[in-house]
Design a protein around this motif. Sequence first.
Motif, PDB file in Angstrom:
ATOM      1  N   SER A  30       0.246 -50.209   9.271  1.00 52.54           N
ATOM      2  CA  SER A  30       1.424 -49.934  10.086  1.00 52.54           C
ATOM      3  C   SER A  30       2.625 -50.637   9.474  1.00 52.54           C
ATOM      4  CB  SER A  30       1.224 -50.413  11.518  1.00 52.54           C
ATOM      5  OG  SER A  30       1.045 -51.820  11.554  1.00 52.54           O
ATOM      6  N   ILE A  31       3.797 -50.158   9.887  1.00 52.06           N
ATOM      7  CA  ILE A  31       5.041 -50.787   9.453  1.00 52.06           C
ATOM      8  C   ILE A  31       5.734 -51.351  10.678  1.00 52.06           C
ATOM      9  CG2 ILE A  31       7.304 -50.399   8.437  1.00 52.06           C
ATOM     10  CD1 ILE A  31       6.086 -48.300   6.654  1.00 52.06           C
ATOM     11  N   ASN A  32       6.122 -52.580  10.584  1.00 47.69           N
ATOM     12  CA  ASN A  32       6.859 -53.206  11.674  1.00 47.69           C
ATOM     13  C   ASN A  32       8.353 -52.963  11.459  1.00 47.69           C
ATOM     14  OD1 ASN A  32       4.408 -54.179  12.777  1.00 47.69           O
ATOM     15  ND2 ASN A  32       4.453 -55.876  11.322  1.00 47.69           N
ATOM     16  N   ALA A  33       9.119 -53.996  11.226  1.00 48.19           N
ATOM     17  CA  ALA A  33      10.549 -53.815  11.012  1.00 48.19           C
ATOM     18  C   ALA A  33      10.837 -53.154   9.669  1.00 48.19           C
ATOM     19  CB  ALA A  33      11.264 -55.162  11.069  1.00 48.19           C
ATOM     20  N   MET A  34      11.911 -52.395   9.660  1.00 48.20           N
ATOM     21  CA  MET A  34      12.457 -51.850   8.419  1.00 48.20           C
ATOM     22  C   MET A  34      13.946 -52.188   8.402  1.00 48.20           C
ATOM     23  SD  MET A  34      10.613 -48.127   8.067  1.00 48.20           S
ATOM     24  CE  MET A  34      10.744 -48.069   6.266  1.00 48.20           C
ATOM     25  N   GLY A  35      14.527 -52.161   7.211  1.00 52.37           N
ATOM     26  CA  GLY A  35      15.948 -52.497   7.185  1.00 52.37           C
ATOM     27  C   GLY A  35      16.567 -52.370   5.819  1.00 52.37           C
ATOM     28  N   TRP A  36      17.816 -52.790   5.786  1.00 49.72           N
ATOM     29  CA  TRP A  36      18.603 -52.754   4.566  1.00 49.72           C
ATOM     30  C   TRP A  36      19.283 -54.100   4.357  1.00 49.72           C
ATOM     31  CZ3 TRP A  36      18.459 -48.559   1.420  1.00 49.72           C
ATOM     32  CH2 TRP A  36      17.955 -47.385   1.964  1.00 49.72           C
ATOM     33  N   TYR A  37      19.240 -54.535   3.112  1.00 48.03           N
ATOM     34  CA  TYR A  37      19.986 -55.698   2.668  1.00 48.03           C
ATOM     35  C   TYR A  37      20.868 -55.247   1.508  1.00 48.03           C
ATOM     36  CZ  TYR A  37      17.044 -58.874   5.402  1.00 48.03           C
ATOM     37  OH  TYR A  37      16.419 -59.538   6.428  1.00 48.03           O
TER      38      TYR A  37
END
Length: 123
Positions: A30-37
């Motif tokens: 599973s994938i928890n948080a996703m984001g962009w930096y």
Amino acid sequence: QVQLVESGGGLVQPGGSLRLSCAASGSMFSINAMGWYRQAPGNQRELVATISTGGSTKYADSVKGRFTISRDNAKNTVFLQMNSLKPEDTAVYFCYCNAVVRLPSGVFIRDYWGQGTQVILSS
């Protein structure tokens, strides 16, 4: 392991828009948080926006009201809609995810990063 592939960067004029996409693939439970930096030349990598599995979002103050993060959980994909772009938004944008993976030594929660996509603001 998990692979992240970003797309959508490029050259845009100030005031313009871009939409970044990032697809995760691999052997994860599973994938928890996703984001962009993002990281501008000479600067440290900084948070742009993150989104939880349930859709809760967090933004850097510098992009609030201009950028919108979203995700498609069924496709393990995260998006970043960037509007009203400014020259200071010029940077390499990195996709990020926190995933549950099975490794030979067990099940772990790990952070993964994409290779980055360049966003350049130029008039």
